[in-house]
Design a protein around this motif. Structure first.
Motif, PDB file in Angstrom:
ATOM      1  N   ALA A 216       0.860  -1.180   0.000  1.00 25.66           N
ATOM      2  CA  ALA A 216       0.000   0.000   0.000  1.00 25.66           C
ATOM      3  C   ALA A 216       0.894   1.227   0.000  1.00 25.66           C
ATOM      4  O   ALA A 216       1.835   1.301   0.780  1.00 25.66           O
ATOM      5  CB  ALA A 216      -0.897   0.001   1.231  1.00 25.66           C
ATOM      6  N   VAL A 217       0.614   2.167  -0.900  1.00 30.43           N
ATOM      7  CA  VAL A 217       1.454   3.354  -1.021  1.00 30.43           C
ATOM      8  C   VAL A 217       0.600   4.591  -0.806  1.00 30.43           C
ATOM      9  O   VAL A 217      -0.360   4.836  -1.545  1.00 30.43           O
ATOM     10  CB  VAL A 217       2.116   3.426  -2.421  1.00 30.43           C
ATOM     11  N   PHE A 223      -4.519   6.401  -0.798  1.00 29.44           N
ATOM     12  CA  PHE A 223      -3.622   5.251  -0.910  1.00 29.44           C
ATOM     13  C   PHE A 223      -3.823   4.519  -2.228  1.00 29.44           C
ATOM     14  O   PHE A 223      -4.937   4.431  -2.729  1.00 29.44           O
ATOM     15  CB  PHE A 223      -3.925   4.245   0.208  1.00 29.44           C
ATOM     16  N   HIS A 224      -2.734   3.981  -2.749  1.00 26.93           N
ATOM     17  CA  HIS A 224      -2.804   3.023  -3.846  1.00 26.93           C
ATOM     18  C   HIS A 224      -2.411   1.653  -3.306  1.00 26.93           C
ATOM     19  O   HIS A 224      -1.658   1.568  -2.351  1.00 26.93           O
ATOM     20  CB  HIS A 224      -1.783   3.348  -4.941  1.00 26.93           C
ATOM     21  N   ILE A 225      -2.876   0.618  -3.993  1.00 29.26           N
ATOM     22  CA  ILE A 225      -2.296  -0.697  -3.773  1.00 29.26           C
ATOM     23  C   ILE A 225      -1.413  -0.977  -4.971  1.00 29.26           C
ATOM     24  O   ILE A 225      -1.872  -0.923  -6.116  1.00 29.26           O
ATOM     25  CB  ILE A 225      -3.371  -1.784  -3.648  1.00 29.26           C
ATOM     26  N   SER A 320      11.190  -2.191 -11.914  1.00 31.43           N
ATOM     27  CA  SER A 320       9.940  -2.519 -12.580  1.00 31.43           C
ATOM     28  C   SER A 320       9.595  -1.458 -13.618  1.00 31.43           C
ATOM     29  O   SER A 320       9.861  -0.271 -13.424  1.00 31.43           O
ATOM     30  CB  SER A 320       8.819  -2.614 -11.544  1.00 31.43           C
ATOM     31  N   ARG A 321       9.031  -1.884 -14.728  1.00 30.29           N
ATOM     32  CA  ARG A 321       8.642  -0.953 -15.775  1.00 30.29           C
ATOM     33  C   ARG A 321       7.148  -0.681 -15.754  1.00 30.29           C
ATOM     34  O   ARG A 321       6.644   0.129 -16.503  1.00 30.29           O
ATOM     35  CB  ARG A 321       9.048  -1.491 -17.154  1.00 30.29           C
ATOM     36  N   LEU A 322       6.440  -1.416 -14.918  1.00 28.60           N
ATOM     37  CA  LEU A 322       4.990  -1.268 -14.897  1.00 28.60           C
ATOM     38  C   LEU A 322       4.504  -1.754 -13.537  1.00 28.60           C
ATOM     39  O   LEU A 322       4.802  -2.865 -13.122  1.00 28.60           O
ATOM     40  CB  LEU A 322       4.385  -2.136 -16.008  1.00 28.60           C
ATOM     41  N   LEU A 323       3.786  -0.862 -12.833  1.00 29.40           N
ATOM     42  CA  LEU A 323       3.233  -1.239 -11.541  1.00 29.40           C
ATOM     43  C   LEU A 323       1.717  -1.136 -11.587  1.00 29.40           C
ATOM     44  O   LEU A 323       1.180  -0.175 -12.157  1.00 29.40           O
ATOM     45  CB  LEU A 323       3.741  -0.297 -10.435  1.00 29.40           C
ATOM     46  N   VAL A 324       1.029  -2.112 -11.004  1.00 24.53           N
ATOM     47  CA  VAL A 324      -0.394  -1.920 -10.756  1.00 24.53           C
ATOM     48  C   VAL A 324      -0.495  -0.824  -9.712  1.00 24.53           C
ATOM     49  O   VAL A 324       0.262  -0.819  -8.726  1.00 24.53           O
ATOM     50  CB  VAL A 324      -1.039  -3.219 -10.211  1.00 24.53           C
ATOM     51  N   MET A 325      -1.376   0.150  -9.942  1.00 26.03           N
ATOM     52  CA  MET A 325      -1.607   1.199  -8.952  1.00 26.03           C
ATOM     53  C   MET A 325      -3.113   1.390  -8.874  1.00 26.03           C
ATOM     54  O   MET A 325      -3.681   2.258  -9.531  1.00 26.03           O
ATOM     55  CB  MET A 325      -0.943   2.506  -9.370  1.00 26.03           C
ATOM     56  N   LEU A 343      -4.414   0.878   7.451  1.00 20.23           N
ATOM     57  CA  LEU A 343      -3.738  -0.302   7.988  1.00 20.23           C
ATOM     58  C   LEU A 343      -4.746  -1.363   8.390  1.00 20.23           C
ATOM     59  O   LEU A 343      -4.588  -2.541   8.099  1.00 20.23           O
ATOM     60  CB  LEU A 343      -2.907   0.087   9.213  1.00 20.23           C
ATOM     61  N   ARG A 344      -5.810  -0.911   9.047  1.00 14.30           N
ATOM     62  CA  ARG A 344      -6.803  -1.854   9.540  1.00 14.30           C
ATOM     63  C   ARG A 344      -7.533  -2.519   8.368  1.00 14.30           C
ATOM     64  O   ARG A 344      -7.638  -3.736   8.285  1.00 14.30           O
ATOM     65  CB  ARG A 344      -7.800  -1.100  10.434  1.00 14.30           C
ATOM     66  N   ARG A 345      -7.982  -1.669   7.435  1.00 15.49           N
ATOM     67  CA  ARG A 345      -8.848  -2.206   6.389  1.00 15.49           C
ATOM     68  C   ARG A 345      -8.102  -2.931   5.283  1.00 15.49           C
ATOM     69  O   ARG A 345      -8.653  -3.806   4.625  1.00 15.49           O
ATOM     70  CB  ARG A 345      -9.676  -1.070   5.802  1.00 15.49           C
ATOM     71  N   LEU A 346      -6.835  -2.545   5.076  1.00 18.88           N
ATOM     72  CA  LEU A 346      -6.103  -3.169   3.969  1.00 18.88           C
ATOM     73  C   LEU A 346      -5.216  -4.309   4.451  1.00 18.88           C
ATOM     74  O   LEU A 346      -4.467  -4.891   3.685  1.00 18.88           O
ATOM     75  CB  LEU A 346      -5.250  -2.120   3.253  1.00 18.88           C
ATOM     76  N   ASP A 347      -5.337  -4.613   5.717  1.00 20.73           N
ATOM     77  CA  ASP A 347      -4.443  -5.586   6.321  1.00 20.73           C
ATOM     78  C   ASP A 347      -4.462  -6.926   5.592  1.00 20.73           C
ATOM     79  O   ASP A 347      -3.426  -7.536   5.371  1.00 20.73           O
ATOM     80  CB  ASP A 347      -4.806  -5.770   7.804  1.00 20.73           C
ATOM     81  N   GLY A 348      -5.638  -7.381   5.190  1.00 23.74           N
ATOM     82  CA  GLY A 348      -5.724  -8.671   4.522  1.00 23.74           C
ATOM     83  C   GLY A 348      -5.296  -8.621   3.069  1.00 23.74           C
ATOM     84  O   GLY A 348      -5.150  -9.649   2.418  1.00 23.74           O
ATOM     85  N   ILE A 349      -5.116  -7.406   2.520  1.00 25.87           N
ATOM     86  CA  ILE A 349      -4.809  -7.264   1.101  1.00 25.87           C
ATOM     87  C   ILE A 349      -3.326  -6.976   0.877  1.00 25.87           C
ATOM     88  O   ILE A 349      -2.702  -7.547  -0.002  1.00 25.87           O
ATOM     89  CB  ILE A 349      -5.667  -6.139   0.476  1.00 25.87           C
ATOM     90  N   CYS A 350      -2.769  -6.095   1.695  1.00 20.05           N
ATOM     91  CA  CYS A 350      -1.397  -5.641   1.454  1.00 20.05           C
ATOM     92  C   CYS A 350      -0.412  -6.290   2.417  1.00 20.05           C
ATOM     93  O   CYS A 350      -0.696  -6.460   3.597  1.00 20.05           O
ATOM     94  CB  CYS A 350      -1.317  -4.123   1.591  1.00 20.05           C
ATOM     95  N   ASP A 351       0.785  -6.605   1.890  1.00 18.94           N
ATOM     96  CA  ASP A 351       1.826  -7.188   2.724  1.00 18.94           C
ATOM     97  C   ASP A 351       2.572  -6.093   3.494  1.00 18.94           C
ATOM     98  O   ASP A 351       3.026  -6.306   4.597  1.00 18.94           O
ATOM     99  CB  ASP A 351       2.834  -7.946   1.852  1.00 18.94           C
ATOM    100  N   TYR A 352       2.726  -4.902   2.852  1.00 14.33           N
ATOM    101  CA  TYR A 352       3.503  -3.805   3.447  1.00 14.33           C
ATOM    102  C   TYR A 352       2.780  -2.488   3.204  1.00 14.33           C
ATOM    103  O   TYR A 352       1.935  -2.381   2.305  1.00 14.33           O
ATOM    104  CB  TYR A 352       4.903  -3.731   2.819  1.00 14.33           C
ATOM    105  N   PHE A 353       3.146  -1.498   4.013  1.00 12.43           N
ATOM    106  CA  PHE A 353       2.544  -0.169   3.883  1.00 12.43           C
ATOM    107  C   PHE A 353       3.644   0.881   3.815  1.00 12.43           C
ATOM    108  O   PHE A 353       4.441   0.990   4.746  1.00 12.43           O
ATOM    109  CB  PHE A 353       1.641   0.130   5.088  1.00 12.43           C
TER     110      PHE A 353
END
Ligand code: ZN
Ligand code: ZN
Ligand code: FE
Length: 757
Positions: A216-217, A223-225, A320-325, A343-353
């Motif tokens: 998550a960025v 935020f983007h994933i 990387s030349r291409l990122l999903v955002m 952090l709370r809501r994306l916890d199950g989706i993202c490995d890092y923040f």
């Protein structure tokens, strides 16, 4: 010698305007001052009249890149003997009408510093200047000054302060000015644990992305994933975790060259991609199997270029030349902005923040743009565009709040000739989106000092936007509340955008919306203007078996259309369809005959055809069936068209039975699906033009306005335009406001204004 008092309004604060005026005054040898006011800037200069005239012309002609002037005036009076040209303290009195600049992508000069090891902001992810950087997303109030932004918590170090105060510096009064010593910092988290900080965090995130992690960025407006778009496993993992099997993901590529490896890129598309607004541009994909997971249903891919300095750092040479955002939100929730919540809501989706400590005052999603008919068409209006207002044809009689619809919702605040359309908020179906909506309305009305006396809303009683309007009315009974028909609002949005004053033929091809006769509309032709519309024609209304379920399950509308074309004896129905749906069709026939809600929706007609062609029976995201039908049609270049008939009545009706029979005949002959899909597009565009011509014969109206979600379909828009232009119509369509329900609020506002006393 004379003295001139000049008043300018528009985006003239926080865009390097005062230094520009300072330089200009030196150039022309004029003394005086400039001051930011709540409505723009006031300038006084004195000198010879001819010099002042040249100075005044220069103000308009040589504007800094982000500045925009919406109104200007000049008055002459006797000189007072200014000794120099000075910049005076901001005045905070009076009515606030100054405009706020949207957030702007990092400029080239800042980029050079970002990659210069000798610069003190080398690899600093928050570098900015008066020509670039965050604006709307950090503003809490006006005038635009550091204490009224989310930068107030960062005390500038002496070097930053010096730049900020030096009129010759390109960071003079750049409110987000910061450096690694005094400004915001990034941190990389895994859950609640800190993994790395500052540049170490960025470098670590880059290597994690390269290894297939989902990160998550935190960006400008939310935020983007992110994950490596060319890593199949990473993309697959993201799809599974987001429960998003096939909806397209937007991607970010470092530069035009990287984009060209994956997509076709015209000159105009490249300009949009790299322009200061930095929207997502929908580009035609090249044949590259690596891209199939990113937008599996689609001939297009949504691509954006880096717009925050942090993004540029995510693409190191050899990386990387291409990122999903993709927007970091749970399904149907607004884009995340606050760390703790994210952090709370994306916890199950993202490995890092990858987070930072600069708060976001106004959430703003990425905008989406596509080139259609040779011009840029905005499909989602957010970052880079909001909150710049539309200039209306006339002054509003009183301040208006228009509450919009439900899907892709926005609201609109109007005062004077300005219409402030809110940023894209999302589908107004959950508490989360509704809170964002209410919060954004409060913020924008405070920011632009609009206290509405007139409120407009949809006719649908269950939309949260309608409830919001009613709640406002309950709280302030003196407010006038006006309900506006959904598709009339669509038509009016084109009228407002293009400032059309005469009568028009409004063609609204849309999903569904409440009609004025109790049925559900969505394939409408109106005549008139904002003061009043007449329903001149419509698609014939069809039973919608299962009500709202028919939207999610296109085969239901297919059955409804088949019933109208072939009657209840399924022996005559196309065999493939019956074989596939035997268990569901028979009960659907019964439902249709028991008089369910009926709809004239054009979106549902696209759904029906998509299902009949075996393209899509059940959708997993909005409009999927119609999107895939368009994609199929784009693979054919057939110029044949299915026949539609017009029933002469008031309103006229477009009957699709003959079209359905022709399509069934094609299917049984084994005609290619893309050809059938194309013949449907051509046929519907053709009958649209014929209906407009019939209306013109009766009324003499020659101007057509196209609006509604169906016109997001580039092929259908362009085909309809060419048919109408062949018949010598003057045609307008939504370009700056999305043609989908994002436009409804603007249309509601101008209709409510026209119909109020
Ligand atoms: Zn810059
Ligand atoms: Zn500093
Ligand atoms: Fe709509």
């Amino acid at each position: 010698m004379v003295r001139a008092k000049i008043r300018l309004e528009g985006v003239v604060q926080g865009v390097g305007f005062r230094p520009f005026v300072h330089r200009l005054s030196r150039e022309h040898g004029l003394n005086g001052f400039i001051v930011n006011t709540s409505s723009g800037v006031d300038i006084e200069v004195e000198g010879a009249r001819a010099r002042i005239d040249r100075f005044y012309r220069g103000l308009a002609e040589r504007l800094p890149p982000l500045a925009r002037i919406t109104s200007r005036s000049i008055q002459f009076c006797s000189p007072v003997g200014f000794k120099d040209f000075s910049i005076r303290e901001s005045r905070r009195s009076g009515e606030k009408t100054a405009l706020v600049s949207p957030d702007i992508g990092t400029c080239d000069t800042c980029l050079r510093e970002l990659s210069d090891p000798d610069d003190r902001r080398y690899r600093y992810p928050f570098i900015n200047c008066t020509d670039c950087g965050p604006r709307f997303s950090i503003i809490e109030g006006l005038p635009y000054d550091r204490p009224l932004t989310t930068m107030k918590k960062f005390r500038m170090c002496p070097r930053c302060r010096k730049e900020y105060e030096d009129i010759r510096s390109r960071r003079y009064h750049a409110q987000p000015n910061a450096c690694p010593v005094c400004g915001p910092r990034v941190t990389l988290l895994k859950g609640a644990r800190r993994i790395a900080q500052e540049d170490g965090a960025v470098r670590k995130a880059v290597s994690l992305l390269a290894q297939g992690a989902i990160v998550a960025v935190k960006g400008i407006g939310g935020f983007h994933i992110a994950c490596d778009a060319l890593n199949d496993a990473a993309v697959g993992k993201l799809r599974a975790r987001k429960h998003r099997p096939s909806k397209p993901f937007a991607v970010m590529a470092p530069d035009a060259e990287a984009v060209r490896r994956f997509c076709r890129l015209s000159i105009l598309e490249e300009q949009l991609l790299l322009g200061p607004e930095r929207p997502i541009v929908l580009l035609r994909k090249k044949d590259n199997p690596a891209l199939s997971r990113l937008s599996p249903d689609n001939n297009y891919l949504g691509v954006m270029a880096p717009y925050a300095p942090l993004h540029h750092l995510l693409f190191p040479a050899g990386g990387s030349r291409l990122l999903v955002m993709t927007s970091a939100n749970e399904a149907d929730e607004p884009v995340e902005t606050q760390e703790a919540e994210a952090l709370r809501r994306l916890d199950g989706i993202c490995d890092y923040f990858l987070v930072n400590d600069r708060p976001i005052a106004n959430r703003c999603d990425d905008s989406i743009v596509q080139v259609m008919d040779g011009t840029a068409v905005v499909l989602r209006r957010g970052r880079g565009y909001s909150p710049f207002p539309f200039l209306l044809e006339r002054e509003m009689k009183k301040p208006v709040l228009a509450c919009g619809a439900e899907l892709k919702s926005t609201f609109c605040l109007c005062k004077g000739r300005s219409a402030f359309l809110s940023q894209y908020i999302g589908d107004l179906k959950t508490q989360g989106t509704y809170s964002f909506y209410k919060e954004a309305e409060e913020k924008l009305s405070r920011l632009f000092c609009v206290s509405p006396r007139l409120i407009a809303c949809d006719l649908h009683p269950d939309y949260l936007s309608t409830r919001y309007a009613q709640e406002r009315k309950r709280r302030t009974p003196s407010l006038k509340l006006i309900g506006v028909q959904h598709h009339e609002a669509h038509a009016a949005s084109v009228i407002a955008e293009h400032r059309i004053s005469g009568n028009v033929i409004g063609v609204c091809f849309d999903g569904i919306g409440y009609g004025t006769d109790g049925s559900i509309w969505g394939g409408e032709f109106f005549t008139g203007n904002t003061g009043g519309f007449e329903r001149a024609a419509a698609l014939e209304d069809m039973p919608m078996p299962g009500g709202d379920k028919a939207t999610a399950e296109p085969y239901r509308m297919a059955a409804s259309y088949l019933l109208s074309a072939f009657g209840p004896g399924i022996a005559k129905w196309p065999r493939g369809f019956v074989r596939k749906h035997r268990d569901t069709i028979v009960p659907l026939i019964q439902v249709c005959r028991h008089g369910p809600a009926r709809t004239s929706s054009c979106g549902r007609l696209f759904d029906a055809v998509s299902s009949l062609l075996g393209i899509c029976d059940i959708i997993t995201y909005e409009a999927q069936a119609a999107v895939r039908l368009q994609m199929a049609a784009e693979r054919s270049s057939s110029s044949c068209a299915y026949p539609f008939s017009i029933i002469k009545a008031r309103p006229m009706r477009i009957n699709a039975a003959e079209m359905i029979r022709a399509l069934a005949a094609d299917l049984s002959r084994g005609t290619d699906v893309p050809v059938c899909a194309r013949k449907f597009h051509n046929g519907l565009a053709g009958v649209t033009a014929r209906v407009c011509a019939a209306i013109r014969t009766r009324t003499g109206i020659n101007t057509v306005c196209l609006s509604g979600g169906v016109f997001q379909n580039r092929l259908f828009l362009e085909t309809t335009l060419s048919m109408l232009r062949k018949k010598k119509f003057e045609v307008h369509y939504n370009q700056l406001v999305p043609t989908n329900d994002g436009a409804v609020a603007l249309g509601q506002a101008v209709i409510a204004n026209a119909r109020s006393k």
